[in-house]
Design a protein around this motif. Structure first.
Motif, PDB file in Angstrom:
ATOM      1  N   GLY A 133       4.520  12.212  -3.864  1.00 47.22           N
ATOM      2  CA  GLY A 133       3.725  11.693  -2.751  1.00 47.22           C
ATOM      3  C   GLY A 133       3.219  12.755  -1.803  1.00 47.22           C
ATOM      4  O   GLY A 133       2.826  12.455  -0.677  1.00 47.22           O
ATOM      5  N   TYR A 157       0.275  15.209  -1.625  1.00 48.67           N
ATOM      6  CA  TYR A 157      -1.011  15.322  -2.319  1.00 48.67           C
ATOM      7  C   TYR A 157      -1.786  16.572  -1.907  1.00 48.67           C
ATOM      8  O   TYR A 157      -1.760  16.982  -0.742  1.00 48.67           O
ATOM      9  CB  TYR A 157      -1.832  14.067  -2.013  1.00 48.67           C
ATOM     10  CG  TYR A 157      -3.223  14.040  -2.584  1.00 48.67           C
ATOM     11  CD1 TYR A 157      -3.441  13.895  -3.950  1.00 48.67           C
ATOM     12  CD2 TYR A 157      -4.335  14.145  -1.741  1.00 48.67           C
ATOM     13  CE1 TYR A 157      -4.722  13.863  -4.472  1.00 48.67           C
ATOM     14  CE2 TYR A 157      -5.626  14.107  -2.255  1.00 48.67           C
ATOM     15  CZ  TYR A 157      -5.811  13.968  -3.620  1.00 48.67           C
ATOM     16  OH  TYR A 157      -7.079  13.938  -4.127  1.00 48.67           O
ATOM     17  N   THR A 165      -3.342   6.622   9.911  1.00 56.89           N
ATOM     18  CA  THR A 165      -3.367   5.284   9.303  1.00 56.89           C
ATOM     19  C   THR A 165      -3.892   4.242  10.279  1.00 56.89           C
ATOM     20  O   THR A 165      -4.676   3.357   9.909  1.00 56.89           O
ATOM     21  CB  THR A 165      -1.960   4.892   8.815  1.00 56.89           C
ATOM     22  OG1 THR A 165      -1.530   5.853   7.838  1.00 56.89           O
ATOM     23  CG2 THR A 165      -1.963   3.511   8.185  1.00 56.89           C
ATOM     24  N   MET A 194       0.851  -1.197   0.000  1.00 57.52           N
ATOM     25  CA  MET A 194       0.000   0.000   0.000  1.00 57.52           C
ATOM     26  C   MET A 194       0.883   1.241   0.000  1.00 57.52           C
ATOM     27  O   MET A 194       1.804   1.352   0.814  1.00 57.52           O
ATOM     28  CB  MET A 194      -0.911  -0.003   1.233  1.00 57.52           C
ATOM     29  CG  MET A 194      -1.818   1.210   1.331  1.00 57.52           C
ATOM     30  SD  MET A 194      -2.976   1.101   2.728  1.00 57.52           S
ATOM     31  CE  MET A 194      -1.842   1.009   4.116  1.00 57.52           C
ATOM     32  N   ASN A 195       0.587   2.183  -0.897  1.00 59.91           N
ATOM     33  CA  ASN A 195       1.391   3.393  -1.028  1.00 59.91           C
ATOM     34  C   ASN A 195       0.563   4.589  -0.580  1.00 59.91           C
ATOM     35  O   ASN A 195      -0.162   5.183  -1.362  1.00 59.91           O
ATOM     36  CB  ASN A 195       1.861   3.559  -2.475  1.00 59.91           C
ATOM     37  CG  ASN A 195       2.793   4.736  -2.637  1.00 59.91           C
ATOM     38  OD1 ASN A 195       3.451   5.142  -1.674  1.00 59.91           O
ATOM     39  ND2 ASN A 195       2.842   5.302  -3.828  1.00 59.91           N
ATOM     40  N   ARG A 196       0.658   4.963   0.692  1.00 59.09           N
ATOM     41  CA  ARG A 196      -0.092   6.092   1.237  1.00 59.09           C
ATOM     42  C   ARG A 196       0.687   7.375   1.021  1.00 59.09           C
ATOM     43  O   ARG A 196       1.869   7.467   1.336  1.00 59.09           O
ATOM     44  CB  ARG A 196      -0.327   5.895   2.738  1.00 59.09           C
ATOM     45  CG  ARG A 196      -1.243   4.740   3.094  1.00 59.09           C
ATOM     46  CD  ARG A 196      -2.691   5.144   3.032  1.00 59.09           C
ATOM     47  NE  ARG A 196      -3.062   6.042   4.118  1.00 59.09           N
ATOM     48  CZ  ARG A 196      -4.246   6.654   4.181  1.00 59.09           C
ATOM     49  NH1 ARG A 196      -5.145   6.469   3.227  1.00 59.09           N
ATOM     50  NH2 ARG A 196      -4.523   7.458   5.187  1.00 59.09           N
ATOM     51  N   VAL A 197       0.019   8.405   0.501  1.00 59.46           N
ATOM     52  CA  VAL A 197       0.651   9.701   0.287  1.00 59.46           C
ATOM     53  C   VAL A 197       0.507  10.540   1.556  1.00 59.46           C
ATOM     54  O   VAL A 197      -0.284  10.222   2.457  1.00 59.46           O
ATOM     55  CB  VAL A 197       0.016  10.445  -0.900  1.00 59.46           C
ATOM     56  CG1 VAL A 197       0.172   9.635  -2.178  1.00 59.46           C
ATOM     57  CG2 VAL A 197      -1.457  10.750  -0.625  1.00 59.46           C
ATOM     58  N   TYR A 198       1.251  11.621   1.635  1.00 58.19           N
ATOM     59  CA  TYR A 198       0.998  12.650   2.634  1.00 58.19           C
ATOM     60  C   TYR A 198      -0.077  13.562   2.054  1.00 58.19           C
ATOM     61  O   TYR A 198       0.122  14.239   1.053  1.00 58.19           O
ATOM     62  CB  TYR A 198       2.272  13.440   2.943  1.00 58.19           C
ATOM     63  CG  TYR A 198       3.293  12.654   3.728  1.00 58.19           C
ATOM     64  CD1 TYR A 198       2.995  12.157   4.995  1.00 58.19           C
ATOM     65  CD2 TYR A 198       4.562  12.417   3.203  1.00 58.19           C
ATOM     66  CE1 TYR A 198       3.936  11.428   5.716  1.00 58.19           C
ATOM     67  CE2 TYR A 198       5.507  11.696   3.920  1.00 58.19           C
ATOM     68  CZ  TYR A 198       5.189  11.199   5.184  1.00 58.19           C
ATOM     69  OH  TYR A 198       6.121  10.485   5.886  1.00 58.19           O
ATOM     70  N   ASN A 199      -1.243  13.555   2.684  1.00 57.68           N
ATOM     71  CA  ASN A 199      -2.420  14.240   2.152  1.00 57.68           C
ATOM     72  C   ASN A 199      -2.557  15.607   2.821  1.00 57.68           C
ATOM     73  O   ASN A 199      -2.929  15.708   3.989  1.00 57.68           O
ATOM     74  CB  ASN A 199      -3.662  13.389   2.409  1.00 57.68           C
ATOM     75  CG  ASN A 199      -4.927  14.000   1.846  1.00 57.68           C
ATOM     76  OD1 ASN A 199      -4.927  15.112   1.326  1.00 57.68           O
ATOM     77  ND2 ASN A 199      -6.027  13.275   1.962  1.00 57.68           N
TER      78      ASN A 199
END
Length: 362
Positions: free
Chosen positions: A321, A323, A16, A1-6
């Motif tokens: 990454g 966002y 998370t 899973m590739n979670r971005v900094y939103n």
């Protein structure tokens, strides 16, 4: 899973660990063999969840017993109508004073004008809301029912660092973008409301903290589902509550408690904001848009000296990454929303990207 900094302004990123817990619970909550969104809001299990959420909020926020906690559909903007409907009746003159510091403060004032005599007691419109205006509470008419402000302005990147002392006139604060991000003295307020979608959970619901002695004074024409007494009398469940939003808020409060509570998260928030503002101020490639004395710790707004590079900055940041950094159309430029769930590492990654981008294009 590739979670971005939103860095989106809202709906905003959630921790998370909270998302993973929701995922784990979704099909089988509390061993019931069904989801929390499938059970009755009248069930003893869900009533216990609401009660636990109340208790967590009081503990984490330091909320006194003389405040009622209400969970209401419609997010913060529905409260733009609910507040005047519930509070204008505190005085026969039906007067309210609004402190206009941005888009949402203006929308709240316009909605209130439908129901009573509303004045703008202070505004920073003349400088495109880049600051918090001076306001002298002694100028208020004695028959004013309440004073309304927006504590943090997501679009323009400003906040009230200190709140005005309005004495016996209730102070109402829209704290959608910063509730539980810093310690509050609740003695200063009559009503605080916040949409959940920044620091408290998903969009679609608001939490309203209202002093109990202000409940039951609504204007006669107030619809029942906008009347605070309706919710206070029914533990926020006069109709089917947003069960999933309450569940997610419960998880968010537990997460905040695990972080050390409001005092601990306030220190981290200050550190995140200082990191970005120091970089902006030390490099003429970036230009801060908010007055330094009134800068938000939740929404860092700035422009590039060369605005032609805005789209490239946003595109390259997203590829890295980082966002949702595009600024609001009323301000332009760049906006980094760094609510409670944004880790320090996210701001460090953004700062490093900004340095590299400036070195490449400066």
């Amino acid at each position: 899973m590739n979670r971005v900094y939103n860095f989106g302004a809202g709906p905003a990123m959630l921790p998370t660990s909270v998302m993973e817990q929701a995922q784990k619970d979704f099909l089988d909550w509390n061993g019931m063999g069904c989801s929390v969104i499938e059970i009755s809001h009248r069930s003893k299990e869900f009533d216990a969840l609401v009660t636990e959420t109340d208790e967590l909020l009081r503990e984490v926020a330091g909320l006194p017993d003389d405040f009622e906690i209400l969970y209401i559909h419609g997010g913060a903007q529905l409260q733009f109508a609910a507040v005047p409907l519930n509070l204008l009746g505190l005085n026969p003159a039906h007067k309210a004073a609004y402190l206009e510091t941005g888009n949402f403060a203006g929308l709240a004032r316009k909605e209130a004008q439908r129901f009573g005599n509303v004045t703008v007691a202070a505004t920073s419109e003349d400088t495109n809301f880049n600051r918090i205006p001076d306001f002298d509470p002694s100028t208020l008419d004695a028959d004013t029912s309440y004073v309304h402000l927006t504590s943090n302005n997501t679009i323009f990147g400003t906040r009230w660092n200190e709140f005005p002392d309005t004495g016996d006139i209730p102070l109402v604060a829209d704290m959608t973008s910063e509730l539980l991000s810093r310690r509050l003295n609740f003695d200063q307020f009559g009503v605080i409301f916040a949409g959940l979608q920044k620091n408290l959970g998903p969009s679609g619901m608001a939490v309203v903290l209202v002093r109990k002695n202000l409940i039951g004074k609504a204007l006669e024409q107030t619809p029942s589902l906008l009347n605070y007494k309706t919710y206070a009398d029914a533990h926020s469940m006069p109709n089917t509550i947003n069960t999933f939003a309450v569940y997610m808020m419960n998880l968010m409060l537990k997460w905040l408690k695990d972080q050390g509570g409001v005092d601990a998260i306030e220190k981290v928030n200050a550190q995140k904001a200082e990191l970005l503002y120091n970089l902006i101020d030390s490099n003429d490639f970036f230009i801060g848009t908010a007055d330094k004395a009134h800068r938000s710790h939740m929404n860092v707004t700035f422009n590039l000296a060369n605005s032609d590079l805005d789209k490239q900055f946003v595109a390259e940041a997203e590829a890295a990454g980082l966002y949702a950094l595009k600024g609001h159309r009323k301000v332009g430029g760049i906006r980094a929303s760094i609510y409670n769930a944004m880790p320090l590492a996210g701001c460090e990654a953004l700062a490093e990207f900004m340095k590299q981008f400036a070195a490449k294009h400066g």
